[in-house]
Design a protein around this motif. Structure first.
Motif, mmCIF file in Angstrom:
data_model
loop_
_atom_site.group_PDB
_atom_site.id
_atom_site.type_symbol
_atom_site.label_atom_id
_atom_site.label_comp_id
_atom_site.label_asym_id
_atom_site.label_seq_id
_atom_site.Cartn_x
_atom_site.Cartn_y
_atom_site.Cartn_z
ATOM 1 N N PRO A 151 15.633 34.298 10.306
ATOM 2 C CA PRO A 151 16.179 32.960 10.552
ATOM 3 C C PRO A 151 17.073 32.459 9.425
ATOM 4 O O PRO A 151 16.729 32.568 8.243
ATOM 5 N N ARG A 152 18.221 31.929 9.797
ATOM 6 C CA ARG A 152 19.015 31.121 8.872
ATOM 7 C C ARG A 152 18.506 29.689 8.908
ATOM 8 O O ARG A 152 18.569 28.968 7.917
ATOM 9 N N LEU A 153 18.023 29.288 10.099
ATOM 10 C CA LEU A 153 17.400 27.977 10.278
ATOM 11 C C LEU A 153 16.124 28.184 11.083
ATOM 12 O O LEU A 153 16.171 28.689 12.198
ATOM 13 N N LEU A 154 14.985 27.806 10.504
ATOM 14 C CA LEU A 154 13.685 27.954 11.164
ATOM 15 C C LEU A 154 13.262 26.590 11.690
ATOM 16 O O LEU A 154 13.134 25.627 10.923
ATOM 17 N N LEU A 155 13.058 26.509 13.001
ATOM 18 C CA LEU A 155 12.610 25.277 13.650
ATOM 19 C C LEU A 155 11.103 25.356 13.866
ATOM 20 O O LEU A 155 10.633 26.259 14.568
ATOM 21 N N LEU A 156 10.359 24.454 13.276
ATOM 22 C CA LEU A 156 8.900 24.457 13.377
ATOM 23 C C LEU A 156 8.457 23.223 14.142
ATOM 24 O O LEU A 156 8.685 22.093 13.703
#
Length: 237
Positions: free
Chosen positions: A156-161
């Protein structure tokens, strides 16, 4: 610092029910940004729009300068936007190792599979101990570890949690937030949706307060922790 993710004037409805109203939000490279709010505020719907699991009613979503609204969900994943969903959504009949390998299913991540497995097992030693165990037989906290580790397998370059602490014991909650901080320290940008306002604001560089689908407040995490409205509405102080 330029924004990695830019959300501008995002609106969304489920049928006739308006859920998001002109939401503006940005995430800069290297940050932990949290969206807090009560249940039903529109937090998870915001993430679903970013992941292209739903189609925005209006507004723009840009990632690294590219318009996400033109992409399908699998194309968003290929660009490094990876979501760890609420409720974990692991594959219960697969082993821990099989679940992790599914996280590197996209073609552009397969070359890094072994390196990412090593990182996952370093972050979550318990998963290494249970790599042959079926995911559905593990505790809720262990399944959440597995869900986050599976997300990391996708580079991930951007991790959505989405609500990573939901339903976990206090000990596991602290552990999960410590791990989120470590993942960010290793260079992963994170957009976090959480009802645990204290813990999430404590680790965030910046945060947004979402109420009935509108951003009502934003600022540094520590600053919002001291805000009187936040303390009364979400911290019971």
């Amino acid at each position: 610092m330029s924004a990695l993710l830019e959300i501008s004037k995002l609106s969304f409805s489920y049928g006739d029910l308006r859920v998001l109203w002109d939401v503006d939000l940005e995430v800069r490279q290297g940050e932990i940004v949290t969206v807090v709010g009560s249940n039903g505020a529109g937090k998870s719907t915001t993430l679903k729009n970013v992941s292209r699991l739903v189609r925005p009613g209006a507004g723009t979503l840009r990632f690294a300068g590219e318009d996400l609204t033109r992409l399908a969900s699998h194309e968003v994943v290929a660009r490094g936007v990876i979501q760890v969903p609420e409720g974990r959504k692991i594959f219960p009949e697969m082993t821990v190792l099989e679940n992790l390998r599914m996280g590197s299913y996209p073609r552009n991540t397969r070359a890094d599979r072994e390196r990412n497995l090593e990182r996952a097992f370093t972050l979550f030693p318990r998963l290494k101990e249970r790599e042959r165990q079926l995911g559905g037989t593990m505790s809720g906290g262990e399944q959440q570890m597995l869900a986050i580790a599976r997300g990391l397998m996708g580079n991930p370059r951007l991790l959505l949690l989405d609500e990573p602490s939901l339903g976990l014991s206090p000990l596991f909650v602290k552990n999960i937030f410590d791990i989120i901080t470590e993942i960010n320290r290793q260079g992963v940008t994170i957009l976090l949706v959480e009802q645990n306002v204290f813990q999430s604001l404590r680790i965030s560089h910046r945060a947004y307060v979402l109420e009935t689908g509108r951003v009502v407040m934003s600022g540094p995490g520590e600053e919002l922790l001291g805000n009187e409205h936040v303390k009364k509405a979400y911290l019971g102080i």
